[in-house]
Write a protein that holds these residues in place. Structure first.
Motif, PDB file in Angstrom:
ATOM      1  N   LEU A  29       6.826  38.149  40.923  1.00 26.72           N
ATOM      2  CA  LEU A  29       5.562  37.563  40.531  1.00 26.72           C
ATOM      3  C   LEU A  29       5.343  37.763  39.037  1.00 26.72           C
ATOM      4  N   ALA A  30       4.247  37.199  38.521  1.00 31.40           N
ATOM      5  CA  ALA A  30       3.976  37.300  37.077  1.00 31.40           C
ATOM      6  C   ALA A  30       3.718  38.735  36.647  1.00 31.40           C
ATOM      7  N   ILE A  34      -1.818  30.838  38.391  1.00 34.77           N
ATOM      8  CA  ILE A  34      -1.086  29.747  39.036  1.00 34.77           C
ATOM      9  C   ILE A  34      -0.979  30.032  40.537  1.00 34.77           C
ATOM     10  N   VAL A  35      -1.309  29.024  41.346  1.00 34.55           N
ATOM     11  CA  VAL A  35      -1.150  29.137  42.796  1.00 34.55           C
ATOM     12  C   VAL A  35       0.267  28.681  43.153  1.00 34.55           C
ATOM     13  N   LYS A  36       1.048  29.593  43.697  1.00 38.90           N
ATOM     14  CA  LYS A  36       2.461  29.328  43.988  1.00 38.90           C
ATOM     15  C   LYS A  36       2.656  29.188  45.498  1.00 38.90           C
ATOM     16  N   GLY A  37       3.454  28.200  45.879  1.00 35.31           N
ATOM     17  CA  GLY A  37       3.743  27.960  47.288  1.00 35.31           C
ATOM     18  C   GLY A  37       5.183  28.303  47.633  1.00 35.31           C
ATOM     19  N   TYR A  38       5.377  28.953  48.775  1.00 34.15           N
ATOM     20  CA  TYR A  38       6.709  29.342  49.240  1.00 34.15           C
ATOM     21  C   TYR A  38       6.898  28.826  50.666  1.00 34.15           C
ATOM     22  N   GLU A  87       5.241  21.197  56.734  1.00 36.14           N
ATOM     23  CA  GLU A  87       5.835  22.517  56.941  1.00 36.14           C
ATOM     24  C   GLU A  87       4.825  23.576  56.543  1.00 36.14           C
ATOM     25  N   HIS A  88       5.029  24.779  57.070  1.00 43.19           N
ATOM     26  CA  HIS A  88       4.151  25.880  56.729  1.00 43.19           C
ATOM     27  C   HIS A  88       4.503  26.417  55.344  1.00 43.19           C
ATOM     28  N   GLN A  89       3.463  26.816  54.620  1.00 44.88           N
ATOM     29  CA  GLN A  89       3.655  27.377  53.294  1.00 44.88           C
ATOM     30  C   GLN A  89       2.832  28.645  53.140  1.00 44.88           C
ATOM     31  N   LEU A  90       3.398  29.590  52.403  1.00 46.62           N
ATOM     32  CA  LEU A  90       2.660  30.772  51.988  1.00 46.62           C
ATOM     33  C   LEU A  90       2.199  30.541  50.550  1.00 46.62           C
ATOM     34  N   ARG A  91       0.881  30.517  50.323  1.00 48.66           N
ATOM     35  CA  ARG A  91       0.340  30.236  49.006  1.00 48.66           C
ATOM     36  C   ARG A  91      -0.215  31.519  48.413  1.00 48.66           C
ATOM     37  N   VAL A  92       0.240  31.832  47.206  1.00 48.74           N
ATOM     38  CA  VAL A  92      -0.109  33.078  46.526  1.00 48.74           C
ATOM     39  C   VAL A  92      -0.795  32.735  45.212  1.00 48.74           C
TER      40      VAL A  92
END
Length: 335
Positions: A168-169, A144-148, A133-138
């Protein structure tokens, strides 16, 4: 006798809506449509890939709705036997089992995670799951690299209805306000009059499933000079081609049109309105044309347009006017 039995039934069992959902005819129709959908999904998956089958069949909202209707039909059918007797036990267990399977399927389809883990003999254990699936990585400010999840096929975000991803943090709120499936950061080298570097475009096709892997390789480029396929790697290196009788024989047997720079190409390209970024090409003769096909959304009552891009040139034609017709492609240079 029939009138006495009908009188003994509770009022909710005599309701026309309840009788409709509990009817055997509805069950036959629901099961027949699911069987046809499963056959179509299997054909889509074998002809194209699992993503196309999921977009048009298994992941479509109507398929979930059909499963809900089948569950409602089974539940009403079981309730139609109320009050239950001992001889209803097998009937109830069968219906309850199917309903449990449907509920589990819906939970897995909506909230489940599907992925694969590749294991190699002799390698240490791995816990890396490849999610399909597609993920948006921030990359957040806390390091921390977060995936949505970024699947917007059936419910794309808009400025009026953004997708809220939370805080976000730094305390800022992250929202997705728009989505464009046609934007892609794909490597597409072009010839230059001077300078530049060698490049090669290759396509690997499997004989059984007719799947294609294609990529560009650039010489002297660490990031784009190697293509990894797990146990095998393709790498572009500088060198000198061997010279000898084999090379001369190959040059003599070459087609005259090829020696003049003319190569005959024949390719079938499939584009999908519900999965615009899943273009699939089948090369029939020669190599890939490198064409990109996009379907625009219908506007003002039409059926949309097809846009074919080759390099910096584009050709556009209306879908409704050219259905089942051979259309010559006249390209124009895009601005």
């Amino acid at each position: 006798m029939a009138n006495s039995r009908s009188t003994d039934q509770p009022g909710w069992q005599r309701n026309p809506l309840f009788e409709f959902f509990a009817s055997l005819k509805l069950a036959v129709v629901l099961l027949a449509v699911l069987i046809v959908a499963a056959i179509a999904g299997t054909i889509y998956e074998s002809s194209f890939d699992a993503k196309i089958a999921r977009a048009y069949i298994y992941g479509a909202p109507w398929f979930n709705l059909w499963l809900v209707l089948l569950g409602a039909n089974l539940a009403c059918s079981a309730l139609s036997r109320w009050p239950w007797r001992k001889h209803h036990v097998a009937f109830l267990i069968t219906h309850l089992g199917i309903i449990t399977l449907l509920i589990g399927s819906l939970i897995g389809r909506i909230w489940g995670v599907e992925g694969t883990i590749t294991l190699f003999k002799g390698d240490p254990p791995t816990n890396r799951l490849l999610v399909n699936e597609h993920q948006l990585r921030v990359h957040d400010v806390d390091g921390i690299v977060k995936g949505y999840p970024a699947e917007f096929l059936h419910h794309p975000p808009t400025p009026q209805h953004p997708r809220d991803l939370g805080l976000l943090a730094s305390g800022a709120r992250l929202q997705i306000v728009d989505y464009a499936p046609a934007i892609e950061g794909k490597l597409n080298p072009k010839p230059v009059s001077g300078g530049g570097g060698p490049a090669v475009h290759f396509t690997i096709a499997t004989a059984m499933m007719n799947q294609h892997l294609e990529s560009w390789l650039l010489a002297d480029d660490p990031e784009n000079g190697k293509f990894s396929m797990g146990l095998a790697n393709i790498e572009l290196k500088r060198g000198i081609a061997p010279s000898g009788p084999m090379e001369q024989n190959a040059a003599e047997s070459r087609d005259p049109s090829t020696s003049l720079g003319m190569i005959e190409l024949e390719e079938s390209i499939f584009a999908f309105s519900k999965a615009p970024d899943e273009q699939i090409g089948h090369v029939r003769k020669g190599g890939s044309t490198g064409a990109k096909v996009r379907l625009t959304a219908p506007e003002n009552g039409n059926k949309g347009q097809v846009i074919i891009s080759t390099g910096d040139k584009e050709a556009t034609f209306d879908v409704a006017e050219n259905v089942r017709r051979d259309v010559p492609i006249v390209t124009r240079r895009s601005a």
